[in-house]
Scaffold this motif. Sequence first.
Motif, short mmCIF file in Angstrom:
data_model
loop_
_atom_site.label_atom_id
_atom_site.label_comp_id
_atom_site.label_asym_id
_atom_site.label_seq_id
_atom_site.Cartn_x
_atom_site.Cartn_y
_atom_site.Cartn_z
N UNK A 165 -3.51 1.14 -12.86
CA UNK A 165 -2.46 1.15 -11.84
C UNK A 165 -2.96 1.79 -10.55
N UNK A 166 -3.69 2.89 -10.68
CA UNK A 166 -4.19 3.57 -9.49
C UNK A 166 -5.19 2.71 -8.73
N UNK A 167 -6.08 2.04 -9.45
CA UNK A 167 -7.06 1.17 -8.79
C UNK A 167 -6.34 0.02 -8.09
N UNK A 168 -5.37 -0.58 -8.78
CA UNK A 168 -4.62 -1.69 -8.20
C UNK A 168 -3.89 -1.26 -6.94
N UNK A 169 -3.29 -0.06 -6.98
CA UNK A 169 -2.56 0.44 -5.81
C UNK A 169 -3.49 0.69 -4.62
N UNK A 170 -4.72 1.14 -4.89
CA UNK A 170 -5.67 1.36 -3.80
C UNK A 170 -5.97 0.05 -3.06
N UNK A 171 -6.05 -1.03 -3.81
CA UNK A 171 -6.40 -2.31 -3.18
C UNK A 171 -5.22 -3.10 -2.67
N UNK A 172 -4.01 -2.66 -3.02
CA UNK A 172 -2.85 -3.51 -2.72
C UNK A 172 -1.78 -2.75 -1.94
N UNK A 173 -2.17 -1.75 -1.18
CA UNK A 173 -1.20 -0.98 -0.40
C UNK A 173 -1.06 -1.59 0.99
N UNK A 174 0.07 -2.26 1.27
CA UNK A 174 0.23 -2.98 2.54
C UNK A 174 0.24 -2.08 3.77
N UNK A 175 0.50 -0.79 3.57
CA UNK A 175 0.55 0.11 4.73
C UNK A 175 -0.84 0.48 5.23
N UNK A 176 -1.88 0.09 4.49
CA UNK A 176 -3.24 0.39 4.90
C UNK A 176 -3.98 -0.89 5.27
N UNK A 177 -4.91 -0.77 6.20
CA UNK A 177 -5.70 -1.92 6.66
C UNK A 177 -6.72 -2.32 5.61
N UNK A 178 -7.31 -3.50 5.82
CA UNK A 178 -8.36 -3.97 4.92
C UNK A 178 -9.48 -2.94 4.84
N UNK A 179 -9.90 -2.43 5.99
CA UNK A 179 -11.00 -1.47 6.02
C UNK A 179 -10.66 -0.20 5.25
N UNK A 180 -9.42 0.27 5.41
CA UNK A 180 -9.00 1.49 4.71
C UNK A 180 -8.97 1.27 3.20
N UNK A 181 -8.48 0.13 2.77
CA UNK A 181 -8.42 -0.15 1.34
C UNK A 181 -9.82 -0.33 0.75
N UNK A 182 -10.69 -1.01 1.49
CA UNK A 182 -12.07 -1.19 1.02
C UNK A 182 -12.77 0.16 0.90
N UNK A 183 -12.54 1.03 1.87
CA UNK A 183 -13.14 2.37 1.83
C UNK A 183 -12.59 3.17 0.66
N UNK A 184 -11.30 3.09 0.42
CA UNK A 184 -10.68 3.83 -0.68
C UNK A 184 -11.25 3.38 -2.03
N UNK A 185 -11.43 2.08 -2.20
CA UNK A 185 -12.00 1.57 -3.46
C UNK A 185 -13.46 1.98 -3.61
#
Length: 298
Positions: free
Chosen positions: A46-66
């Motif tokens: 769930x945590x990994x999925x949320x990192x990649x699927x959070x609409x409030x963050x940009x593509x770059x932010x989600x890629x960095x988080x993952x």
Amino acid sequence: MTTSLVDSYAYCQQLAKRTAGNFYYSFLALRKEQFQAMCVLYAYMRLVDDLGDSPEHSFEERATALSHWRNGLQRALENRSDTDCQQYHACFPAVLDMIQRYEIPEHYFFDVITGVESDLQPVTFDNFEHLADYCYHVAGVVGLCCIHIWGFHDERALDASIDCGLAFQLTNILRDLAEDADLGRVYLPREDLNRFDYSPADIEARIYDQRFRDLMQFEVDRARTYYQRSERLFEYVSPEGRRILKAMHQIYGGILNEIERLDYQVYATRAGLPRWRKLLIAGEALVASRWFPGRAAR
């Protein structure tokens, strides 16, 4: 257990209870240690999925988080200390304990990160082989982790669990066709769309016609093939695992039946089971575990 490990298991259980819905109650049909491990597994996914699927963050932010998550997991696996693990994320001490306790291959936990990363950009697949590879990364690895927790006695369980994950993920894809298209994700293979003269633009426009119904019938039949193939998994896993597997088959298979009952009109209605029915399914698994602990579920 050390204090940090106890806290990590508690964190994962609280997250699972808050977000897993009826699946959380079906986990209660397992032995205590298995129940705790399933909560940890669910929390991690769930945590990994949320990192990649959070609409409030940009593509770059989600890629960095993952990327940070991947690096953190790698460092935690290398250090192995509860205290060191906890600095990367609260779930990591329990995740590492679960991996060691149930001898789960570590690469499964990196594979799912790869799957979520593939959803960051607009998604299309040329053929079913490419879609199946994606489904392995986001669903098949979950099944593989589950059977290690439940226990299995035949290596054929590995392929069967991948088939099970594929069946469940295909069901999700058919149910969420419209909302995924709004996010730039068209999971149905291009070769399938071409076969029925239907296009991604038709999906975006919600064109509901005979072409679409024929396409959906084709995809539902394919999913059912994988449900049938995955039924052999019942033969290979522990009685506890069979009860959870039965519940998951009933829930996901019920969604697939509902899609067909709606004559494939997934654009207008979200196919699903009513909450009372999902609770009943989870309750049946729990009652069976308490009253008939040695009896296999089928």
